[in-house]
Design a protein around this motif. Structure first.
Motif, mmCIF file in Angstrom:
data_model
loop_
_atom_site.group_PDB
_atom_site.id
_atom_site.type_symbol
_atom_site.label_atom_id
_atom_site.label_comp_id
_atom_site.label_asym_id
_atom_site.label_seq_id
_atom_site.Cartn_x
_atom_site.Cartn_y
_atom_site.Cartn_z
ATOM 1 N N ARG A 66 19.216 42.766 32.388
ATOM 2 C CA ARG A 66 17.749 42.686 32.407
ATOM 3 C C ARG A 66 17.173 42.134 31.114
ATOM 4 N N LEU A 110 13.464 38.616 33.724
ATOM 5 C CA LEU A 110 13.408 40.016 34.117
ATOM 6 C C LEU A 110 12.629 40.884 33.138
ATOM 7 N N ASP A 156 10.980 44.962 29.859
ATOM 8 C CA ASP A 156 11.509 46.194 30.422
ATOM 9 C C ASP A 156 10.471 47.298 30.252
ATOM 10 N N ARG A 200 11.718 44.930 40.195
ATOM 11 C CA ARG A 200 12.051 43.853 39.258
ATOM 12 C C ARG A 200 13.313 43.119 39.713
ATOM 13 N N VAL A 201 14.340 43.871 40.082
ATOM 14 C CA VAL A 201 15.580 43.245 40.522
ATOM 15 C C VAL A 201 15.373 42.471 41.824
ATOM 16 N N TYR A 228 12.843 39.354 41.364
ATOM 17 C CA TYR A 228 13.075 38.337 40.337
ATOM 18 C C TYR A 228 14.539 37.960 40.120
ATOM 19 N N ALA A 229 15.459 38.892 40.317
ATOM 20 C CA ALA A 229 16.855 38.614 39.973
ATOM 21 C C ALA A 229 17.515 37.710 41.015
ATOM 22 N N ASP A 269 22.075 36.441 37.381
ATOM 23 C CA ASP A 269 21.775 37.547 36.478
ATOM 24 C C ASP A 269 22.827 38.644 36.524
#
Length: 485
Positions: free
Chosen positions: A390, A395, A398, A407-408, A411-412, A416
């Motif tokens: 992250r 990402l 935090d 978030r994962v 966006y990931a 990643d």
């Protein structure tokens, strides 16, 4: 071997309680997860364990790609990936131009791509539809997954359009594949591969279509009835899952032939265009669905994803493979699947991030009959764990554990993923592959290029790499021809 502590970071368990631990840790012994809990507790209780520090990561269950195709990694991009043109070409390649070297080289490239994308469990048909003239092709197609230590389901069964002609370029043998030959080959593959590589390689009885032919009244033809019963009998006898493509009318037609085939043993890919009544049949009988948001099938006709979920159907998001115009990056396809549903319904509240993640982990595992083994981080499950780094502009920032799942999911992507453990063995660490039994990247790429070119030469299809005249400036392929009509 000493146990290992994977010390997070945020741990997204996708367990029965959907715990998100921050910081959390996963304790692994051999190939099994022993405990998942707060990091300080796990570390303090296991002072002699080896420790892998993943503090700046989000730990997740290994992703599960519940539907795909072997062969794609050597046929992606051919004829610009143009729908039926591509399908016609790859059928020639798979049934007439592909020897065991082709399938082994392809499997290594595919397994490597899946590994790097965090996919630790996957299913692939041996071809666009199963190549079922000789079990050696399925064995070769499992090569890369064995070498990289991944969990893989080899899907094999009767192809569509029986009888089908096939050529073995290794020997020059020509074979006519009928139902008897396809089922005999499938049984041989089961004997050879199911449970291989310490149980990581499995076999699914997988006809290309649930009901390959229907009459004008939507009823299965006699040939389809014979196939349905042969498939159901083998799966029941060997205790195996059934996997098949299904489109409008096929669920209802199969139910009319043999209601028992609709069970938790069965998972269906695409389900494009199926009716609400067929969705209800799936829900009532525990039949799972695997939807690929980037597939041509979805472009042609919609599978009612959210409606099926609301009725209780287990729905997995899958890649459908890495061709003709997609990849094995399952993480990125999860959010595409969600956006398609939101766009169709005009409702941005659909498919929360957690539900999307479930569709690529625990629900996808359930679709393959593996929910007790993979798809979640819980004591007693297999030690398939991935970690998303992250610490990146994409990402960041935090802002704590509460935002980790959105978030994962939002966006990931596979790029990643910097850590992968499969069956308790580290296979990717700090972004570097750890697979001493597999060839290196350069060898894999060179072998893949040689095998792909050889297959094209065998079917006289070198022009498959030529740029299409409508590549630039046109709204659609074939625009020049349509403009004269």
């Amino acid at each position: 071997m000493a146990p290992t502590v994977l010390a997070g970071g945020t741990v997204v368990t996708v367990d029965a309680d959907r715990r998100v631990l921050d910081p959390g840790a996963v304790l692994v012994a051999d190939d099994t997860i022993v405990a998942v809990g707060p990091r300080d507790d796990i570390v303090a209780d296991n002072p002699d364990a080896d420790r892998i520090d993943l503090d700046d990561h989000v730990l997740l269950p290994g992703l599960v790609d519940s539907h795909g195709h072997a062969g794609h990694s050597l046929t992606k991009g051919l004829v610009d990936g143009r729908g039926d043109d591509w399908l016609d070409l790859v059928k020639r390649i798979y049934f007439h131009g592909s020897g065991t070297d082709f399938w082994a080289a392809e499997s290594r490239l595919a397994a490597l791509e899946r590994l790097r994308a965090g996919v630790t469990t996957s299913l692939s048909y041996v071809g666009s539809m199963p190549r079922a003239d000789d079990p050696k092709f399925a064995a070769a197609a499992a090569t890369g997954y064995r070498e990289f230590g991944l969990r893989h389901v080899v899907a094999v069964g009767p192809p569509d359009g029986l009888p089908v002609e096939a050529t073995d370029p290794d020997t020059g043998t020509e074979t006519t594949i009928d139902l008897d030959r396809a089922m005999a080959t499938t049984e041989a593959v089961v004997d050879d591969l199911d449970g291989a590589a310490g149980g990581r390689i499995r076999v699914a009885v997988a006809p290309s279509s649930l009901v390959p032919e229907m009459d004008d009244d939507g009823q299965a033809t006699d040939a389809s009835v014979e196939q349905i019963r042969a498939v159901a009998d083998l799966a029941e006898r060997e205790g195996l899952p059934i996997h098949a493509h299904a489109y409008v009318g096929e669920v209802a037609a199969a139910a009319d032939v043999d209601a028992d085939i609709l069970s938790e043993r069965l998972s269906l890919a695409h389900c494009a265009g199926i009716s609400s009544e067929e969705v209800a049949l799936m829900a009532e009988n525990g039949v799972a669905a695997s939807t690929g948001p980037l597939t041509h099938a979805y472009a042609w006709d919609r599978f009612p994803v959210t409606e099926a979920m609301e009725q209780g159907v287990t729905v997995a998001v899958s890649t459908d493979g890495s061709a003709p115009d997609r990849s094995f990056d399952l993480l990125s396809q999860g959010r595409i699947a969600a956006q398609l549903q939101r766009s169709y319904h005009g409702d941005t509240s659909l498919l929360p991030a957690g539900r999307v993640l479930e569709s690529m982990t625990v629900d996808a595992a359930a679709a393959l009959g593996m929910a007790d083994e993979v798809g979640s981080l819980a004591a007693g499950t297999r030690a398939d764990v991935i970690a998303v780094d992250r610490r990146s502009a994409k990402l960041g920032p935090d802002l704590g554990a509460d935002g980790a799942v959105p978030r994962v999911v939002n966006y990931a992507d596979g790029g990643d993923v910097s850590f992968v453990m499969a069956d308790g063995v580290v296979r990717l660490r700090d972004g570097e592959v750890v697979a001493p039994d597999a060839p290196g990247l350069e060898t894999i790429l060179d072998d893949a290029a040689d095998a792909a070119q050889t297959a094209l030469d065998r079917v006289d299809a070198d022009d498959a790499l030529d740029p299409h005249p409508d590549l630039w400036g046109s709204v659609r392929y074939g625009e020049g021809e349509e403009g004269t009509e």
